[in-house]
Design an enzyme around this catalytic site. Structure first.
Site, PDB file in Angstrom:
ATOM      1  N   LYS A  97       0.812  -1.216   0.000  1.00  0.00           N
ATOM      2  CA  LYS A  97       0.000   0.000   0.000  1.00  0.00           C
ATOM      3  C   LYS A  97       0.851   1.274   0.000  1.00  0.00           C
ATOM      4  O   LYS A  97       2.060   1.209   0.273  1.00  0.00           O
ATOM      5  CB  LYS A  97      -0.939  -0.049   1.207  1.00  0.00           C
ATOM      6  CG  LYS A  97      -1.918  -1.226   1.162  1.00  0.00           C
ATOM      7  CD  LYS A  97      -2.878  -1.173   2.347  1.00  0.00           C
ATOM      8  CE  LYS A  97      -3.862  -2.333   2.324  1.00  0.00           C
ATOM      9  NZ  LYS A  97      -4.839  -2.238   3.442  1.00  0.00           N
ATOM     10  N   TYR A 149     -12.735  -1.898  -2.992  1.00  0.00           N
ATOM     11  CA  TYR A 149     -13.185  -1.933  -1.592  1.00  0.00           C
ATOM     12  C   TYR A 149     -14.705  -1.773  -1.470  1.00  0.00           C
ATOM     13  O   TYR A 149     -15.191  -1.402  -0.398  1.00  0.00           O
ATOM     14  CB  TYR A 149     -12.450  -0.869  -0.781  1.00  0.00           C
ATOM     15  CG  TYR A 149     -11.016  -1.260  -0.471  1.00  0.00           C
ATOM     16  CD1 TYR A 149     -10.732  -2.272   0.446  1.00  0.00           C
ATOM     17  CD2 TYR A 149      -9.945  -0.627  -1.088  1.00  0.00           C
ATOM     18  CE1 TYR A 149      -9.434  -2.641   0.739  1.00  0.00           C
ATOM     19  CE2 TYR A 149      -8.633  -0.987  -0.798  1.00  0.00           C
ATOM     20  CZ  TYR A 149      -8.379  -1.997   0.118  1.00  0.00           C
ATOM     21  OH  TYR A 149      -7.085  -2.363   0.410  1.00  0.00           O
ATOM     22  N   ASN A 163      -1.987   0.353   6.731  1.00  0.00           N
ATOM     23  CA  ASN A 163      -1.444  -0.889   7.288  1.00  0.00           C
ATOM     24  C   ASN A 163      -0.580  -1.691   6.313  1.00  0.00           C
ATOM     25  O   ASN A 163      -0.506  -2.915   6.393  1.00  0.00           O
ATOM     26  CB  ASN A 163      -2.565  -1.730   7.914  1.00  0.00           C
ATOM     27  CG  ASN A 163      -3.606  -2.145   6.903  1.00  0.00           C
ATOM     28  OD1 ASN A 163      -3.454  -1.884   5.710  1.00  0.00           O
ATOM     29  ND2 ASN A 163      -4.651  -2.800   7.352  1.00  0.00           N
ATOM     30  N   HIS A 179      -2.046  -5.442   1.639  1.00  0.00           N
ATOM     31  CA  HIS A 179      -3.334  -6.124   1.484  1.00  0.00           C
ATOM     32  C   HIS A 179      -3.094  -7.607   1.234  1.00  0.00           C
ATOM     33  O   HIS A 179      -2.126  -7.977   0.564  1.00  0.00           O
ATOM     34  CB  HIS A 179      -4.095  -5.544   0.278  1.00  0.00           C
ATOM     35  CG  HIS A 179      -5.285  -6.388  -0.131  1.00  0.00           C
ATOM     36  ND1 HIS A 179      -6.501  -6.277   0.505  1.00  0.00           N
ATOM     37  CD2 HIS A 179      -5.431  -7.354  -1.079  1.00  0.00           C
ATOM     38  CE1 HIS A 179      -7.349  -7.162  -0.038  1.00  0.00           C
ATOM     39  NE2 HIS A 179      -6.722  -7.820  -1.005  1.00  0.00           N
ATOM     40  N   GLU A 239      -9.676 -10.509  -7.360  1.00  0.00           N
ATOM     41  CA  GLU A 239      -8.742  -9.393  -7.201  1.00  0.00           C
ATOM     42  C   GLU A 239      -7.563  -9.515  -8.173  1.00  0.00           C
ATOM     43  O   GLU A 239      -7.106  -8.505  -8.723  1.00  0.00           O
ATOM     44  CB  GLU A 239      -8.254  -9.338  -5.754  1.00  0.00           C
ATOM     45  CG  GLU A 239      -9.375  -8.967  -4.782  1.00  0.00           C
ATOM     46  CD  GLU A 239      -8.994  -9.116  -3.312  1.00  0.00           C
ATOM     47  OE1 GLU A 239      -9.872  -8.848  -2.473  1.00  0.00           O
ATOM     48  OE2 GLU A 239      -7.848  -9.508  -3.006  1.00  0.00           O
TER      49      GLU A 239
END
Ligand code: DAT
Ligand code: MG
Length: 139
Positions: free
Chosen positions: A11, A51, A114, A117, A128
């Site tokens: 990320k 998302y 965070n 993913h 995905e």
């Protein structure tokens, strides 16, 4: 896509903080093979779609803004038991709760930012992966 695959994104915070190489090394050292990989930046439409399941959550707007704030690394990974083993390698969503030795424990800034993913099921791993890669980009 086979059930021994998962999908990951490093990320924007991980890239910004210079952790791309260290995280990729942890992934490879843990026995995952890279089947596809790209350095890219999500558009707002892509992040919203990715998302979508969280659309009603209070953090959705913030999540989309964050995930489009800078480049990411997207990858398809292969290993026996890929989805579960990768979730174990990344650790809990909130780094405060992530186990020692996990990627999020080492590199995540917060529950929102965070670092990484990981798909939560074989079905989502396939969806995905196909969202980001064409058949000719998977090796
Ligand atoms: P995970 O990424 O561990 O699968 P998730 O699917 O529940 O976690 O949520 C997707 C992402 O949304 C997560 O990585 C970070 C963000 N997020 C989740 N819960 C949050 C919260 N309470 N506040 C801010 N961001 C949150
Ligand atoms: Mg999730």
């Amino acid at each position: 896509m086979a059930t021994n695959r998962t999908f990951t994104m490093l990320k924007p915070d991980a890239i910004e903080n210079g952790h791309m190489g260290k995280i990729l090394d942890m992934i490879i050292q843990a026995g995952f093979q890279i089947k596809a990989m790209k350095y890219t930046r999500l558009t707002v439409d892509q992040a919203k779609k990715f998302y979508e399941v969280h659309a009603e959550r209070p953090f959705y707007g913030e999540l989309v803004e964050y995930m489009t704030s800078g480049p990411i690394v997207a990858a398809i990974l292969e290993k026996d038991n890929a989805v579960a083993d990768f979730r174990a390698l990344i650790g809990s969503t909130d780094p405060a709760e992530a186990a020692e030795g996990t990627i999020r424990k080492a590199f995540a800034e917060s529950k929102g930012r965070n670092a990484v993913h990981g798909s939560d099921s074989d079905e989502n791993a396939a969806i995905e992966g196909e969202f980001h890669f064409g058949a000719n980009e998977i090796f």
